[in-house]
Design an enzyme around this catalytic site. Structure first.
Site, mmCIF file in Angstrom:
data_model
loop_
_atom_site.group_PDB
_atom_site.id
_atom_site.type_symbol
_atom_site.label_atom_id
_atom_site.label_comp_id
_atom_site.label_asym_id
_atom_site.label_seq_id
_atom_site.Cartn_x
_atom_site.Cartn_y
_atom_site.Cartn_z
ATOM 1 N N CYS A 72 20.774 -15.715 -6.894
ATOM 2 C CA CYS A 72 20.585 -15.168 -5.548
ATOM 3 C C CYS A 72 19.128 -15.299 -5.112
ATOM 4 C CB CYS A 72 21.050 -13.720 -5.469
ATOM 5 S SG CYS A 72 20.330 -12.625 -6.678
ATOM 6 N N HIS B 116 17.923 -15.677 -11.528
ATOM 7 C CA HIS B 116 18.990 -15.171 -10.669
ATOM 8 C C HIS B 116 19.288 -16.153 -9.554
ATOM 9 C CE1 HIS B 116 19.076 -10.862 -12.136
ATOM 10 N NE2 HIS B 116 18.138 -11.451 -12.862
ATOM 11 N N CYS C 155 25.540 -11.564 -10.535
ATOM 12 C CA CYS C 155 24.950 -10.383 -9.906
ATOM 13 C C CYS C 155 25.978 -9.716 -8.998
ATOM 14 C CB CYS C 155 23.667 -10.721 -9.158
ATOM 15 S SG CYS C 155 23.863 -11.194 -7.440
ATOM 16 N N GLU C 156 25.952 -8.399 -9.034
ATOM 17 C CA GLU C 156 26.960 -7.660 -8.279
ATOM 18 C C GLU C 156 26.662 -7.628 -6.781
ATOM 19 O OE1 GLU C 156 26.880 -3.898 -10.209
ATOM 20 O OE2 GLU C 156 25.420 -3.029 -8.827
ATOM 21 N N HIS C 157 25.483 -8.062 -6.395
ATOM 22 C CA HIS C 157 25.142 -8.027 -4.971
ATOM 23 C C HIS C 157 25.548 -9.291 -4.226
ATOM 24 C CE1 HIS C 157 21.900 -5.135 -6.569
ATOM 25 N NE2 HIS C 157 22.928 -4.450 -6.134
ATOM 26 N N HIS C 158 25.482 -10.443 -4.902
ATOM 27 C CA HIS C 158 25.794 -11.719 -4.237
ATOM 28 C C HIS C 158 26.865 -12.515 -4.963
ATOM 29 C CE1 HIS C 158 21.572 -10.708 -3.224
ATOM 30 N NE2 HIS C 158 21.907 -11.139 -2.029
ATOM 31 N N GLN D 85 20.575 -6.949 -13.846
ATOM 32 C CA GLN D 85 19.968 -7.211 -15.158
ATOM 33 C C GLN D 85 19.507 -5.929 -15.843
ATOM 34 O OE1 GLN D 85 17.203 -10.540 -15.280
ATOM 35 N NE2 GLN D 85 16.110 -9.624 -16.992
HETATM 36 ZN ZN LIG Z 1 21.985 -11.011 -6.269
#
Ligand SMILES: [Zn+2]
Length: 202
Positions: A164, A162, A93-96, A134
């Site tokens: 995260c 996920h 995931c690009e956030h975490h 996703q």
């Molecule tokens: Zn994430």
């Protein structure tokens, strides 16, 4: 259409030496979370982790659409849905930068041509081996097949867990996220849509 998000050069190979600044970044991270980066067990970790990340993100070094360049028109009169169900994949995931682990099912209703089924999985991995969400992964796989094969319909359903969410934050295990993208007749025609949905469900 070209699905590269940046220029292909320079292409680092997993076997290449890891640049010192990249190793330093991982070393800093190890220290920041409270570890001793000079401890024996962690001595090679910065370089090893950097190489692992290069592999997780190997999709940036390819154009997933190129896997659809070779198609076959000889289909023996077959003109029905082609479905590849439950292809395992992993992404981040690009956030975490946490792992996304799941399966994808890809279906298409051929126009005049079909493609080797392993190529559909290669398209998936080409987009999955990038920093993703996703929703975008699902849309990119569907659009790439739509553009590359000119089929009458495309359906992509992805179900994934996920990291995260399962390993941090709310730490909710066993929850998966489902996304889908339908194009062409699978989006516009109710009959085709219910047929592909029934196949996808198995
Ligand atoms: Zn994430």
């Amino acid at each position: 259409m070209n699905y590269m998000t940046r220029a292909i050069l320079p292409v680092p190979a997993v076997k290449d030496a890891v640049p010192p600044e990249v190793q330093r970044a991982f070393r800093t991270l190890i220290q920041w979370v409270g570890e001793d980066p000079d401890r024996e067990g962690l001595a090679d970790t910065p370089a090893r982790a950097a190489r692992a990340w290069l592999e997780y993100c190997s999709g940036y070094q390819e154009d997933p659409g190129s896997h659809l360049a070779r198609t076959f028109a000889e289909v023996g009169g077959y003109d029905d849905i082609v479905l590849l169900r439950g292809i395992p994949f992993q992404s981040h995931c690009e956030h975490h930068l946490a792992p996304i682990i799941g399966t994808a099912s890809i279906a298409y209703l051929p126009g005049t041509e079909v493609v080797g089924i392993s190529k559909l999985a290669r398209v998936l991995h080409g987009f999955a081996n990038r920093l993703q969400i996703q929703e975008r992964l699902t849309a990119q796989v569907a659009q790439c097949i739509w553009d590359g094969l000119r089929p009458r319909g495309v359906a992509v359903v992805i179900e994934a867990q996920h990291g995260c969410m399962t390993a941090r934050g709310v730490k909710t295990h066993g929850v998966s996220m489902v996304t889908s993208r339908m194009l062409g007749c699978f989006r516009d025609d109710a009959g085709s849509r219910s047929e592909v949905l029934a196949l996808l469900r198995g």
